[in-house]
Scaffold this active site. Structure first.
Site, PDB file in Angstrom:
ATOM      1  N   ASP A  85       0.853  -1.189   0.000  1.00 27.33           N
ATOM      2  CA  ASP A  85       0.000   0.000   0.000  1.00 27.33           C
ATOM      3  C   ASP A  85       0.900   1.253   0.000  1.00 27.33           C
ATOM      4  O   ASP A  85       1.899   1.304   0.733  1.00 27.33           O
ATOM      5  CB  ASP A  85      -0.859  -0.045   1.279  1.00 27.33           C
ATOM      6  CG  ASP A  85      -2.002   0.949   1.277  1.00 27.33           C
ATOM      7  OD1 ASP A  85      -2.479   1.310   0.184  1.00 27.33           O
ATOM      8  OD2 ASP A  85      -2.437   1.345   2.378  1.00 27.33           O
ATOM      9  N   HIS A  86       0.560   2.233  -0.810  1.00 29.67           N
ATOM     10  CA  HIS A  86       1.299   3.509  -0.870  1.00 29.67           C
ATOM     11  C   HIS A  86       2.808   3.330  -1.030  1.00 29.67           C
ATOM     12  O   HIS A  86       3.591   3.924  -0.265  1.00 29.67           O
ATOM     13  CB  HIS A  86       0.996   4.367   0.378  1.00 29.67           C
ATOM     14  CG  HIS A  86      -0.418   4.810   0.438  1.00 29.67           C
ATOM     15  ND1 HIS A  86      -0.933   5.808  -0.343  1.00 29.67           N
ATOM     16  CD2 HIS A  86      -1.457   4.359   1.180  1.00 29.67           C
ATOM     17  CE1 HIS A  86      -2.227   5.965  -0.097  1.00 29.67           C
ATOM     18  NE2 HIS A  86      -2.572   5.080   0.819  1.00 29.67           N
ATOM     19  N   HIS A 180      -7.799   9.618   5.061  1.00 32.37           N
ATOM     20  CA  HIS A 180      -7.134   8.587   5.864  1.00 32.37           C
ATOM     21  C   HIS A 180      -7.254   8.969   7.340  1.00 32.37           C
ATOM     22  O   HIS A 180      -7.150  10.144   7.677  1.00 32.37           O
ATOM     23  CB  HIS A 180      -5.643   8.513   5.524  1.00 32.37           C
ATOM     24  CG  HIS A 180      -5.350   7.827   4.219  1.00 32.37           C
ATOM     25  ND1 HIS A 180      -4.521   8.372   3.275  1.00 32.37           N
ATOM     26  CD2 HIS A 180      -5.745   6.641   3.724  1.00 32.37           C
ATOM     27  CE1 HIS A 180      -4.423   7.538   2.237  1.00 32.37           C
ATOM     28  NE2 HIS A 180      -5.167   6.497   2.489  1.00 32.37           N
ATOM     29  N   GLY A 181      -7.427   8.013   8.199  1.00 34.51           N
ATOM     30  CA  GLY A 181      -7.555   8.328   9.625  1.00 34.51           C
ATOM     31  C   GLY A 181      -8.978   8.748   9.940  1.00 34.51           C
ATOM     32  O   GLY A 181      -9.913   8.448   9.186  1.00 34.51           O
ATOM     33  N   HIS A 208      -9.765   4.600  -1.010  1.00 31.71           N
ATOM     34  CA  HIS A 208      -8.904   4.749   0.175  1.00 31.71           C
ATOM     35  C   HIS A 208      -9.684   5.512   1.234  1.00 31.71           C
ATOM     36  O   HIS A 208     -10.643   6.218   0.932  1.00 31.71           O
ATOM     37  CB  HIS A 208      -7.646   5.547  -0.196  1.00 31.71           C
ATOM     38  CG  HIS A 208      -6.623   4.726  -0.916  1.00 31.71           C
ATOM     39  ND1 HIS A 208      -5.431   4.370  -0.351  1.00 31.71           N
ATOM     40  CD2 HIS A 208      -6.636   4.172  -2.142  1.00 31.71           C
ATOM     41  CE1 HIS A 208      -4.746   3.644  -1.210  1.00 31.71           C
ATOM     42  NE2 HIS A 208      -5.446   3.515  -2.308  1.00 31.71           N
ATOM     43  N   SER A 211     -12.430   3.924   6.361  1.00 30.67           N
ATOM     44  CA  SER A 211     -12.824   3.855   7.774  1.00 30.67           C
ATOM     45  C   SER A 211     -13.636   5.082   8.128  1.00 30.67           C
ATOM     46  O   SER A 211     -13.256   6.207   7.768  1.00 30.67           O
ATOM     47  CB  SER A 211     -11.586   3.841   8.684  1.00 30.67           C
ATOM     48  OG  SER A 211     -10.870   2.658   8.523  1.00 30.67           O
ATOM     49  N   ILE A 231      -9.213  -0.490   4.410  1.00 30.80           N
ATOM     50  CA  ILE A 231      -9.528  -0.236   5.816  1.00 30.80           C
ATOM     51  C   ILE A 231      -8.273  -0.430   6.658  1.00 30.80           C
ATOM     52  O   ILE A 231      -7.667  -1.503   6.638  1.00 30.80           O
ATOM     53  CB  ILE A 231     -10.610  -1.226   6.328  1.00 30.80           C
ATOM     54  CG1 ILE A 231     -11.895  -1.141   5.508  1.00 30.80           C
ATOM     55  CG2 ILE A 231     -10.872  -1.034   7.817  1.00 30.80           C
ATOM     56  CD1 ILE A 231     -12.809   0.012   5.843  1.00 30.80           C
ATOM     57  N   THR A 233      -7.642   2.347   9.675  1.00 34.25           N
ATOM     58  CA  THR A 233      -7.936   3.048  10.934  1.00 34.25           C
ATOM     59  C   THR A 233      -8.954   2.316  11.818  1.00 34.25           C
ATOM     60  O   THR A 233      -8.757   2.210  13.027  1.00 34.25           O
ATOM     61  CB  THR A 233      -8.446   4.470  10.610  1.00 34.25           C
ATOM     62  OG1 THR A 233      -7.432   5.130   9.842  1.00 34.25           O
ATOM     63  CG2 THR A 233      -8.736   5.275  11.859  1.00 34.25           C
TER      64      THR A 233
HETATM   65  P1  13P Z   1      -8.427   4.431   6.626  1.00 33.21           P
HETATM   66  O1  13P Z   1      -7.413   5.254   7.342  1.00 33.21           O
HETATM   67  O2  13P Z   1      -9.717   5.159   6.430  1.00 33.21           O
HETATM   68  O3  13P Z   1      -8.639   3.111   7.250  1.00 33.21           O
HETATM   69  O4  13P Z   1      -7.874   4.184   5.148  1.00 33.21           O
HETATM   70  C1  13P Z   1      -6.936   3.199   4.912  1.00 33.21           C
HETATM   71  C2  13P Z   1      -6.343   3.321   3.557  1.00 33.21           C
HETATM   72  O5  13P Z   1      -6.892   3.935   2.670  1.00 33.21           O
HETATM   73  C3  13P Z   1      -5.050   2.669   3.345  1.00 33.21           C
HETATM   74  O6  13P Z   1      -4.534   2.923   2.094  1.00 33.21           O
END
Ligand code: 13P
Length: 280
Positions: A85-86, A180-181, A208, A211, A231, A233
């Site tokens: 991821d990323h 995110h978060g 993305h 959460s 998901i 966070t």
């Molecule tokens: P959350 O922080 O909403 O869980 O997103 C996770 C995410 O997009 C990881 O790439």
């Protein structure tokens, strides 16, 4: 066991208006919990390791063996994608691929579009030779992830099309208001822009920052072509709240394995709820 790629699970999910969860792992407890949840739901899963925590988790090779060993030990039979991821650079994506990840994301979303396309294309050419799938990103998901904060920047339709066509990716993360978060205030995805992008981009979309999004918005995003939903966070919040509760309210519990058992079962429940929502 062998990992599969995004291409083995996303196209059918798009057709059937379902989504596959990417659950990010932050330790073995997360991994055990989400594998158990997916197996019980008999549903495919994407295990995500975000680049910034890869070394804290023991490095690429360690993650590959850990996921394989835990899956074998638990006799997991559902399809598993192991996804970076990323990914922060071509080199990091290459390292993940060489170690045995079956899918990588290159996150060039903060670069100028030409540079984003050039590096994503390089990742995708290398990945193709190794039978690995690639996700690219346009726009900026807001909020804070692993200590890096960013403002929301909506993906442009033309840039999405360019990235898909020129870099030959398998899945596209188009940032459209997600964060995110934790969300500050009511989450508000850009469904009008989402529809416009979904109508022209012919590959699976990735959501993305899922959460904290209301179920209705998640289902709408799935209807509009999102078949991979990330998901992180929410599972971490379950971990944190459960630990706080254990130590505040159960002074007799102190053995690590007893604590881990409780936390694992709570994370599993949370993952299972998400799978039920996504597979609907
Ligand atoms: P959350 O922080 O909403 O869980 O997103 C996770 C995410 O997009 C990881 O790439």
């Amino acid at each position: 066991m062998e990992f599969i790629t995004l291409n083995g699970i996303l196209p059918s999910a798009v057709r059937e208006k379902r989504a596959i969860p990417q659950f990010n792992i932050n330790g073995v407890i997360w991994l055990q919990a989400v594998l158990e949840a997916a197996q019980e739901e008999n549903y495919p899963i994407i295990i995500g390791a975000t680049d910034r925590v890869v070394d804290k988790l023991g490095g690429f090779k360690f993650i590959v063996s850990m996921v394989k060993d835990v899956a074998n030990q638990k006799k997991i039979t559902i399809p598993i994608v192991l996804h970076l991821d990323h990914g922060q650079s071509f080199e990091r994506c290459k390292e993940a691929i060489d170690a045995g990840f079956s899918s990588v994301m290159f996150d060039g979303s903060k670069l100028f579009i030409d540079e984003n396309i050039a590096i994503t294309k390089k990742v995708s050419e290398y990945a193709r030779k190794k039978g690995v799938s690639v996700e690219g990103e346009i726009g900026t998901v807001g909020g804070n992830e692993d200590g890096i904060a960013g403002e929301i920047k909506y993906a442009s339709k033309n840039e999405c099309l360019r990235l898909v066509n020129e870099a030959n990716i398998d899945a596209l993360a188009a940032a459209l208001g997600s964060v995110h978060g934790e969300y500050k205030g009511e989450p508000n995805l850009g469904f009008k822009e989402m529809k416009e992008i979904s109508d022209v981009v012919k590959i699976p979309l990735v959501l993305h920052g899922a959460s904290g999004l209301p179920d209705k918005q998640i289902r709408k995003a799935i209807e509009l072509g999102h078949s991979k939903i990330n998901i992180n966070t929410e599972l971490n919040q379950v971990w944190a709240y459960t630990l706080k509760d254990i130590f505040q309210n159960n002074p007799t519990i102190s053995l690590p394995q007893d604590v881990f058992d409780i936390v694992r079962s709570k994370i599993k429940l949370s993952a299972q709820e998400k799978i039920k929502l996504f597979k609907n």
